[in-house]
Design a protein around this motif. Structure first.
Motif, PDB file in Angstrom:
ATOM      1  N   ASP A  15       0.847  -1.188   0.000  1.00 18.04           N
ATOM      2  CA  ASP A  15       0.000   0.000   0.000  1.00 18.04           C
ATOM      3  C   ASP A  15       0.888   1.245   0.000  1.00 18.04           C
ATOM      4  OD1 ASP A  15      -1.781   2.062   0.485  1.00 18.04           O
ATOM      5  OD2 ASP A  15      -2.974   0.915   1.907  1.00 18.04           O
ATOM      6  N   PRO A  16       0.867   2.054  -1.068  1.00 21.14           N
ATOM      7  CA  PRO A  16       1.734   3.236  -1.126  1.00 21.14           C
ATOM      8  C   PRO A  16       1.145   4.440  -0.401  1.00 21.14           C
ATOM      9  CG  PRO A  16       0.511   3.059  -3.166  1.00 21.14           C
ATOM     10  CD  PRO A  16       0.109   1.865  -2.323  1.00 21.14           C
ATOM     11  N   ILE A  17      -0.135   4.390  -0.069  1.00 24.53           N
ATOM     12  CA  ILE A  17      -0.797   5.529   0.571  1.00 24.53           C
ATOM     13  C   ILE A  17      -0.771   5.392   2.086  1.00 24.53           C
ATOM     14  CG2 ILE A  17      -3.015   6.713   0.865  1.00 24.53           C
ATOM     15  CD1 ILE A  17      -3.606   6.130  -2.039  1.00 24.53           C
ATOM     16  N   SER A  18      -1.159   4.240   2.576  1.00 27.42           N
ATOM     17  CA  SER A  18      -1.156   3.961   4.008  1.00 27.42           C
ATOM     18  C   SER A  18      -0.335   2.697   4.238  1.00 27.42           C
ATOM     19  CB  SER A  18      -2.587   3.767   4.524  1.00 27.42           C
ATOM     20  OG  SER A  18      -2.588   3.452   5.901  1.00 27.42           O
ATOM     21  N   PRO A  19       0.942   2.820   4.576  1.00 30.58           N
ATOM     22  CA  PRO A  19       1.809   1.641   4.708  1.00 30.58           C
ATOM     23  C   PRO A  19       1.249   0.619   5.687  1.00 30.58           C
ATOM     24  CG  PRO A  19       3.106   3.655   4.755  1.00 30.58           C
ATOM     25  CD  PRO A  19       1.665   4.068   4.818  1.00 30.58           C
ATOM     26  N   SER A  20       1.405  -0.666   5.366  1.00 33.37           N
ATOM     27  CA  SER A  20       0.888  -1.724   6.224  1.00 33.37           C
ATOM     28  C   SER A  20       1.559  -1.713   7.594  1.00 33.37           C
ATOM     29  CB  SER A  20       1.067  -3.089   5.557  1.00 33.37           C
ATOM     30  OG  SER A  20       2.434  -3.346   5.298  1.00 33.37           O
ATOM     31  N   LEU A  21       2.729  -1.085   7.684  1.00 31.12           N
ATOM     32  CA  LEU A  21       3.391  -0.961   8.983  1.00 31.12           C
ATOM     33  C   LEU A  21       2.521  -0.209   9.975  1.00 31.12           C
ATOM     34  CD1 LEU A  21       5.931  -1.356  10.709  1.00 31.12           C
ATOM     35  CD2 LEU A  21       6.817   0.798   9.765  1.00 31.12           C
ATOM     36  N   HIS A  22       1.683   0.725   9.475  1.00 27.98           N
ATOM     37  CA  HIS A  22       0.782   1.450  10.365  1.00 27.98           C
ATOM     38  C   HIS A  22      -0.200   0.496  11.032  1.00 27.98           C
ATOM     39  CE1 HIS A  22       1.357   5.617   8.250  1.00 27.98           C
ATOM     40  NE2 HIS A  22       2.479   5.095   8.678  1.00 27.98           N
ATOM     41  N   SER A  23      -0.673  -0.508  10.295  1.00 26.08           N
ATOM     42  CA  SER A  23      -1.579  -1.487  10.887  1.00 26.08           C
ATOM     43  C   SER A  23      -0.861  -2.337  11.928  1.00 26.08           C
ATOM     44  CB  SER A  23      -2.175  -2.398   9.803  1.00 26.08           C
ATOM     45  OG  SER A  23      -3.194  -1.737   9.086  1.00 26.08           O
ATOM     46  N   SER A  24       0.403  -2.680  11.657  1.00 23.49           N
ATOM     47  CA  SER A  24       1.176  -3.457  12.627  1.00 23.49           C
ATOM     48  C   SER A  24       1.339  -2.682  13.925  1.00 23.49           C
ATOM     49  CB  SER A  24       2.546  -3.809  12.043  1.00 23.49           C
ATOM     50  OG  SER A  24       2.416  -4.563  10.855  1.00 23.49           O
ATOM     51  N   ASP A  25       1.647  -1.386  13.823  1.00 22.08           N
ATOM     52  CA  ASP A  25       1.774  -0.550  15.014  1.00 22.08           C
ATOM     53  C   ASP A  25       0.442  -0.409  15.732  1.00 22.08           C
ATOM     54  OD1 ASP A  25       4.429  -0.216  14.372  1.00 22.08           O
ATOM     55  OD2 ASP A  25       4.122   1.728  13.399  1.00 22.08           O
ATOM     56  N   PHE A  26      -0.634  -0.285  14.961  1.00 20.43           N
ATOM     57  CA  PHE A  26      -1.963  -0.130  15.549  1.00 20.43           C
ATOM     58  C   PHE A  26      -2.357  -1.373  16.340  1.00 20.43           C
ATOM     59  CE2 PHE A  26      -6.589  -0.668  15.196  1.00 20.43           C
ATOM     60  CZ  PHE A  26      -7.020   0.511  15.778  1.00 20.43           C
ATOM     61  N   VAL A  27      -2.089  -2.544  15.770  1.00 19.04           N
ATOM     62  CA  VAL A  27      -2.434  -3.806  16.440  1.00 19.04           C
ATOM     63  C   VAL A  27      -1.704  -3.918  17.779  1.00 19.04           C
ATOM     64  CG1 VAL A  27      -2.083  -6.305  16.298  1.00 19.04           C
ATOM     65  CG2 VAL A  27      -3.097  -5.084  14.383  1.00 19.04           C
ATOM     66  N   MET A  28      -0.453  -3.480  17.837  1.00 19.94           N
ATOM     67  CA  MET A  28       0.318  -3.569  19.082  1.00 19.94           C
ATOM     68  C   MET A  28      -0.241  -2.671  20.170  1.00 19.94           C
ATOM     69  SD  MET A  28       2.553  -5.849  18.478  1.00 19.94           S
ATOM     70  CE  MET A  28       3.608  -5.608  19.915  1.00 19.94           C
ATOM     71  N   SER A  29      -1.045  -1.668  19.796  1.00 24.65           N
ATOM     72  CA  SER A  29      -1.606  -0.731  20.786  1.00 24.65           C
ATOM     73  C   SER A  29      -3.003  -1.120  21.239  1.00 24.65           C
ATOM     74  CB  SER A  29      -1.632   0.682  20.197  1.00 24.65           C
ATOM     75  OG  SER A  29      -0.338   1.121  19.850  1.00 24.65           O
ATOM     76  N   LEU A  30      -3.589  -2.168  20.659  1.00 26.58           N
ATOM     77  CA  LEU A  30      -4.929  -2.594  21.057  1.00 26.58           C
ATOM     78  C   LEU A  30      -4.887  -3.250  22.440  1.00 26.58           C
ATOM     79  CD1 LEU A  30      -6.145  -4.155  17.682  1.00 26.58           C
ATOM     80  CD2 LEU A  30      -6.992  -2.038  18.720  1.00 26.58           C
TER      81      LEU A  30
END
Length: 624
Positions: free
Chosen positions: A563-578
Motif C-alpha cells: 500500500d503506497p498511501i497507508s503503509p501496512s506498517l501502520h496497521s502493525s503498530d496499531f495492532v500492538m496498541s490494542l
C-alpha cells in the motif's frame, strides 16, 4: 505491448456473477452499443469484460464478447470509451492500459507507465491516448506495436494537459513554464493563459460545431473549495471564475458546452447540494435541479436540449432519484431509482442504465423515447444563491431496507479517486453486500456512507476540521441507530481507506458487535491524501495513542503489503496498541496496494471478511 487473439465466440457474452456496470457508449452512427462490466467469472475470478450489440433489437441480435481482462479498476477519469469515426473499432481505457478491438474480433492492448486520462480518435482515425502528461498516437492502419515507451516514435509531446477534436481539428492544451498554451496539431497557437498564481490540478477542452473552443482550469482543492475557471478562447470571455465547493469522495465539478453562448455546470456554488446549473456569457447562473437532489451524474442529448440526471434524494433517508429534464426546465419524468448512465442514440432516443433494485444488484438497460410534452410538467428554474439549505434533512446514503435482517452492516467508503465517477465508486459496496448475502440462512442489512462522512452539499460542511469530524461521527451514529430498528442481530461496522478515521473515533467512544477495516488510513499526515489530509488530525500517533487502547469491539484488519498511501506498517503498530484481551485478526495481503487489483487479493479480502462476520453473527448476541 501488443496482444492479438482469435475471433471471440459470437454466441453470447460470458456470464458473470454479480455483473456490475462500469460504462457504455453508442457508436457514431448509433448502430452499436458497447458496454464494460465487472464481476465474478464462471471460473470464480474477478474480471472486466467488454461486449457490444446492435442498438436496434431484432431476432438476429446477439451480444458479442470483445475482450476480458483481469484489470479491475478504471482510470482516474472513470472508464473511458472512444469509437473510430466509422464505428468499426472501439478503444477502452483500463487504468494503465487501453484495449482496442474491432468488429472482426481482433484485439490489441497498449500499456503505459502512468494512468490513462483521455482517449480519442482524430479525423484520420488515428488513436490519441493521453497517459499522465504524455500524448501518444497510434495509426489505425498499422496498429501493431510491440513496445510503448517515451522514446518511441508514437509519442507526440510531453507536458500535455488535455486534447480535444473539433470539426476534424485536434486541439492540445500544453503547459510551458507558467503558461497554458492551446495549439492545433499543426503547431498553430490558438490561446495562452497565465497560471503563475495557481496550483493547476485539471485542464479540459470542449468545442462547438462553429469551432468555438472553451478551456477549463481547475485548481487543486484546499480546505473545501478550489478555483474553477471556464474561458471562451476567441474573445477571452470568462463564463466561470470562482471558488466552488468540493465533495469528500471526489471533486464534484463537471461542465458541458451547450452552445457558443451557454454552458451546463454541476457542482457546489452556494450553501446547497451539488446541483446542475446553466450559465451564459454574462455569467448569469440558473439552477436546473431542485434543492432536494444532490446530483452526481448528468448526460446531455446530442442537441443539448435534454439531460438525464441522477443523485441522492436528500428529502428522504436513503433514497435515490433520477430525472429527465429539458433545458428550459421541462420535466419529462421523475423516478425513484439510481441511474448509472444514459447513452443517447439520437436527440430523442436513449438507453437508460439503472439499478433494478433486486436482492442481488443488477444493472438493467432499457431503450426509451422522450415522452410528449405536457405544460403541467414545467419546473421553475431557480436563480443562483436564492435558497438556503439549513432546513434540509440530513442526507445519508443507504442500501435497500430489510426489516427482518439477521444482522446489519454499516459500510463507510474512503474517497478512492480511481472509483470517483458513477457506479465505480460503489463497487466495493456491492461486492461486500454480495458476500453478505451468501451467508445463509440469515440475511444482512447493509447501509453505505458514500465518502468519509459530511455527505450533503454546500460549503458549510466543508470548511473546518471540526465540522468534518463531527459530521462523520454523527453520520455513523445515525446509521447505527437506524439499523438497530430493523435488525434483530449483531451490528458490524466496515470501513475502507480514509473511512477508517471517523470509524476509529466511533469505536473509541462506542461498542458494537464487530468491525472490519480494509486498507485503513490511520493518519491524514500523508502527502498523497491531499486534498483530504486537512480533514482529520495530522498526528501520526493519534490512532495508536488515542483511539486504539479504548477499542472494545472485535476487529478484523485487512491490509495490502504494498500500500503506497497507508503503509501496512501502520496497521502493525496499531495492532500492538490494542487492548491485550481484545479479539482481533490481522490479515496482510502480499503484492497488493491500496486498491486490490488481483483475483487472489479480492478472494483473500472477501473470504477473510466472510469468515469473520460469520464468527460474529454466530455468537450469542446481546444488546449493546
Amino acid at each position: 505491448m501488443m496482444k492479438e487473439r482469435p475471433v471471440p465466440d459470437f454466441s453470447s457474452r460470458v456470464s458473470l456473477n454479480l455483473p456490475f456496470y462500469l460504462a457504455a457508449s453508442s457508436s457514431p452512427c448509433g448502430q452499436y452499443i458497447a458496454q464494460v462490466v465487472i464481476g465474478w467469472s464462471m471460473q470464480n475470478k474477478m474480471e472486466t469484460q467488454c461486449f457490444f450489440s446492435h442498438s436496434v433489437k431484432n431476432a438476429q441480435e446477439k451480444n458479442i464478447n470483445l475482450w476480458s481482462s483481469a484489470t479491475l479498476i478504471p482510470t482516474a477519469n472513470g472508464t473511458l470509451m472512444a469509437w473510430q469515426n466509422n464505428g468499426k473499432r472501439l478503444a477502452v481505457s483500463q487504468f494503465l492500459s487501453v484495449y482496442v478491438s474491432d468488429l472482426a474480433g481482433n484485439s490489441w492492448i497498449y500499456k503505459f507507465r502512468k494512468p490513462v486520462t483521455s482517449i480519442i480518435y482524430d479525423s484520420e482515425d488515428t488513436l490519441l491516448i493521453l497517459a499522465g502528461d504524455t500524448l501518444y498516437s497510434y495509426d489505425a492502419q498499422n496498429p501493431y506495436y510491440d513496445r510503448v515507451n517515451e522514446e518511441c516514435d508514437v509519442v507526440i509531446s510531453h507536458s500535455i494537459y488535455a486534447v480535444e477534436i473539433v470539426n476534424g481539428v485536434t486541439y492540445i492544451a500544453q503547459r510551458y513554464l507558467d503558461m497554458i498554451f492551446v495549439i492545433t496539431n499543426g503547431g498553430t497557437e490558438v490561446f495562452r493563459y497565465s497560471v503563475s498564481d495557481r496550483d493547476i490540478d485539471k485542464v479540459s477542452l470542449q468545442g462547438t460545431d462553429d469551432n468555438t473552443i472553451f478551456l477549463a482550469l481547475c485548481d487543486r482543492p484546499v480546505k473545501g473549495s478550489c478555483r474553477f475557471t471556464v474561458v471562451r478562447l476567441y474573445d477571452e470571455c470568462l463564463f466561470i471564475d470562482c471558488e466552488v465547493g468540493v465533495g469528500i469522495a471526489e471533486l464534484k465539478i463537471d461542465w458541458h458546452v451547450l452552445d457558443n453562448r451557454s454552458l451546463a455546470f454541476f457542482g457546489e456554488l452556494d450553501e446547497t447540494v451539488c446541483a446542475l446549473w446553466l450559465v451564459d456569457e454574462t455569467r448569469c447562473f440558473k439552477r436546473l435541479t431542485s434543492l432536494e437532489l444532490e446530483v452526481d451524474m448528468a448526460r446531455w442529448s446530442p442537441d443539448n436540449m435534454t439531460v438525464i440526471v441522477s443523485g441522492k434524494d436528500i428529502s428522504k433517508l436513503g433514497a435515490r432519484r433520477s430525472l429527465c429534464l429539458g433545458r428550459d426546465g421541462y420535466l419529462y419524468w421523475d423516478r425513484q431509482v439510481a441511474t448509472s448512465d444514459a447513452i443517447w442514440i439520437n436527440d430523442n432516443d436513449y438507453l437508460w442504465v439503472y439499478d433494478s433494485q433486486e436482492t442481488s444488484p443488477r444493472w438493467l438497460q432499457v431503450r426509451e423515447t422522450l415522452p410528449s410534452i405536457s405544460e403541467s410538467h414545467i419546473n421553475t428554474v431557480q436563480p443562483v444563491f436564492s435558497v438556503s439549505s439549513t432546513a434540509l434533512p440530513k442526507p445519508l446514503l443507504l442500501a435497500r431496507e430489510n426489516k427482518t435482517a439477521g444482522f446489519g452492516i454499516l459500510y463507510i467508503m474512503g474517497p478512492h479517486r480511481f472509483f470517483a465517477y458513477g457506479p465505480q465508486r460503489l463497487f466495493y459496496h456491492y461486492s461486500i453486500r454480495s458476500q453478505l448475502e451468501a451467508i445463509e440462512p440469515k440475511r444482512g442489512l447493509v447501509f453505505g456512507l458514500n465518502g468519509t462522512g459530511a455527505l450533503g452539499g454546500g460549503r458549510s460542511k466543508r470548511m473546518s476540521t471540526q465540522v468534518y469530524e463531527d459530521a462523520a461521527l454523527d453520520d455513523i451514529k445515525t446509521g447505527i441507530e437506524y439499523m438497530r430498528e430493523y435488525c434483530n442481530g449483531p451490528i458490524i461496522l466496515v470501513a475502507a481507506s480514509l473511512g477508517c478515521l471517523p470509524a476509529l473515533r466511533f469505536l473509541a467512544e462506542s461498542t458494537i458487535d464487530g468491525a472490519v477495516f480494509l486498507n485503513p488510513v490511520y493518519s491524514a499526515d500523508i502527502p498523497k491524501l491531499q486534498p483530504w489530509r486537512y480533514l482529520y488530525e495530522t498526528n501520526n500517533g493519534a490512532a495508536q495513542n488515542k483511539y486504539a487502547p479504548l477499542i472494545n469491539t472485535p476487529l478484523l484488519l485487512v491490509h495490502g503489503q504494498r500500500d503506497p498511501i497507508s503503509p501496512s506498517l501502520h496497521s502493525s503498530d496499531f495492532v500492538m496498541s490494542l487492548p491485550e484481551d481484545l479479539y482481533f485478526e490481522y490479515v496482510t495481503v502480499p503484492n497488493e496496494g491500496h486498491i486490490f487489483q488481483s483475483n487472489e487479493g479480492w478472494r483473500t479480502l472477501l473470504d477473510s471478511m466472510h469468515t469473520f462476520i460469520e464468527t460474529i453473527i454466530n455468537q450469542p448476541h446481546g444488546t449493546n
